[in-house]
Every structure is written in C-alpha cells, then in structure tokens.
Design a protein around this motif. Structure first.
Motif, mmCIF file in Angstrom:
data_model
loop_
_atom_site.group_PDB
_atom_site.id
_atom_site.type_symbol
_atom_site.label_atom_id
_atom_site.label_comp_id
_atom_site.label_asym_id
_atom_site.label_seq_id
_atom_site.Cartn_x
_atom_site.Cartn_y
_atom_site.Cartn_z
ATOM 1 N N HIS A 196 -53.696 38.934 -60.491
ATOM 2 C CA HIS A 196 -54.118 37.651 -61.050
ATOM 3 C C HIS A 196 -54.493 37.871 -62.509
ATOM 4 C CE1 HIS A 196 -55.906 33.617 -61.009
ATOM 5 N NE2 HIS A 196 -56.829 34.141 -61.803
ATOM 6 N N GLU B 288 -57.216 41.815 -62.531
ATOM 7 C CA GLU B 288 -57.816 41.166 -61.358
ATOM 8 C C GLU B 288 -56.789 41.087 -60.235
ATOM 9 O OE1 GLU B 288 -61.254 37.891 -61.822
ATOM 10 O OE2 GLU B 288 -59.362 37.317 -62.738
ATOM 11 N N LYS C 274 -56.150 39.187 -56.199
ATOM 12 C CA LYS C 274 -56.597 38.224 -55.189
ATOM 13 C C LYS C 274 -56.682 38.957 -53.857
ATOM 14 C CE LYS C 274 -55.888 33.664 -53.269
ATOM 15 N NZ LYS C 274 -55.163 32.402 -53.401
ATOM 16 N N ALA D 166 -61.692 32.571 -55.257
ATOM 17 C CA ALA D 166 -60.354 32.242 -55.766
ATOM 18 C C ALA D 166 -60.052 30.778 -55.489
ATOM 19 C CB ALA D 166 -59.313 33.124 -55.087
ATOM 20 N N LEU E 150 -61.237 36.646 -56.032
ATOM 21 C CA LEU E 150 -60.630 37.369 -57.138
ATOM 22 C C LEU E 150 -61.553 38.527 -57.491
ATOM 23 C CD1 LEU E 150 -59.406 34.402 -59.349
ATOM 24 C CD2 LEU E 150 -58.046 35.844 -57.817
#
Length: 183
Positions: free
Chosen positions: A14, A19, A21, A59, A65
């Motif tokens: 992400h 990052e 998920k 998220a 996240l």
C-alpha cells in the motif's frame, strides 16, 4: 520455544513507503492486531523473521495498514504479497476474565447437560450483540449456538470441553434431533 499461531495474511503493498495491508484471519479477535508488538514471517521449516510495527491504522474496507520497521519501500512490501503472519501467543494482549480468543475455542468438544457430545467448535461468527458458536456435529451438520451465559455454562480449556445447555427448540429448528437417554 514459544508457541506461534497464524494471525493473518499480507494482502498487498500500500503506497510507496513500504506499508502493507494485513487481513486478519477470522479465528482471531481482529481488534487486537494493533496491540501486538511483534509479528513473524516463516522463512524455513522452523525459522521465523521478526517484523516490528512502526505504525498501524485501520484500512479502508477491511483489515489494517501496517508499516513495519524492517520494510523500507514498496518493492520490499510487494515481496510480502500473500505471506502469512504469525504471532507468539505470549505477545497477545491479556484477556479479561471470562474472555477467550477465538483460536482457543476452536477444537473444543461441546457437551450437552446429559454428557452427550453435540460436536466440535469450528468457529465464531459475530451477529450483532453477541457471537454465534459454529459447532460441527458428528453427523457433519452445522449448529449455531449463541455465545451467552444462559447457554454457555463453562469453558474448560485444559480439558478441551465447552459445557452448554441450549433450549431444545434451538437445536431442533436447526435440524438436530434431540434424543433423550430413555431411548
């Protein structure tokens, strides 16, 4: 060696800063994920690489996240696609009295008041104000039992038994034939 359990899966990268998920598995209380201090990736048969959360947030849609300190950029995050995350049981937040993690309930034998085995706990489904225990009977039927004190009389993790006293009509409307011991 401490006991590790699977807790979820890295769904995708992400953003550009590393990052990922994380989708929690339904066999764990998802709301505890942000409280866990360390996660692990399995690198070989019995070896794990630790991942320490730098930040975590809800998220969009489902999941969380995570930004792990060890993951520096999008390329490193993309390399984790579909990887399973583990956690040490000792790293889970402490439970309140009369609280249980879902993974602790799965596999327990569900016994009726007469000592007859109703089946084995397979999972837990949230349905509003309470959860439903999903119990698979020896005949391979699925029975749903509200997880409320009036029905769940005792949970004994050491013995692997859940004692319950459901109303007969609750079982009958789900196709479970209640047989008395007089037969």
């Amino acid at each position: 060696m401490s006991r590790k359990i699977t807790i979820g899966k890295i769904a995708r990268a992400h953003g550009m800063k590393g990052e990922v998920k994380v989708l929690p598995y339904p066999l764990l209380n998802a709301e505890i994920l942000p409280q866990i201090p360390r996660f692990y990736l399995k690198t070989s048969h019995n070896e794990y690489k630790p991942l320490e959360p730098e930040s975590v947030r809800q998220a969009p849609g489902e999941g969380f996240l995570f930004k792990f300190k060890e993951i520096k950029d999008r390329d490193a995050a993309e390399a984790l696609h579909d990887k399973v995350l583990y956690v040490e049981v000792e790293d889970l937040p402490p439970r309140e009295e009369d609280e249980y993690y879902v993974f602790e309930l799965v596999g327990l034998k569900a016994l009726l008041p007469d000592g007859k085995e109703l089946g084995t706990v397979k999972g837990l489904m949230p349905v509003g104000p309470y959860e439903l225990l999903e119990i698979k009977t020896p005949e391979r039927k699925t029975i749903y039992i509200p997880m409320i004190h009036e029905i769940i009389k005792e949970i004994n993790l050491e013995k692997g038994i859940l004692y319950l006293d459901p109303p007969e009509d609750l079982l009958e409307i789900q196709g479970y034939e209640v047989k008395s011991n007089a037969n």
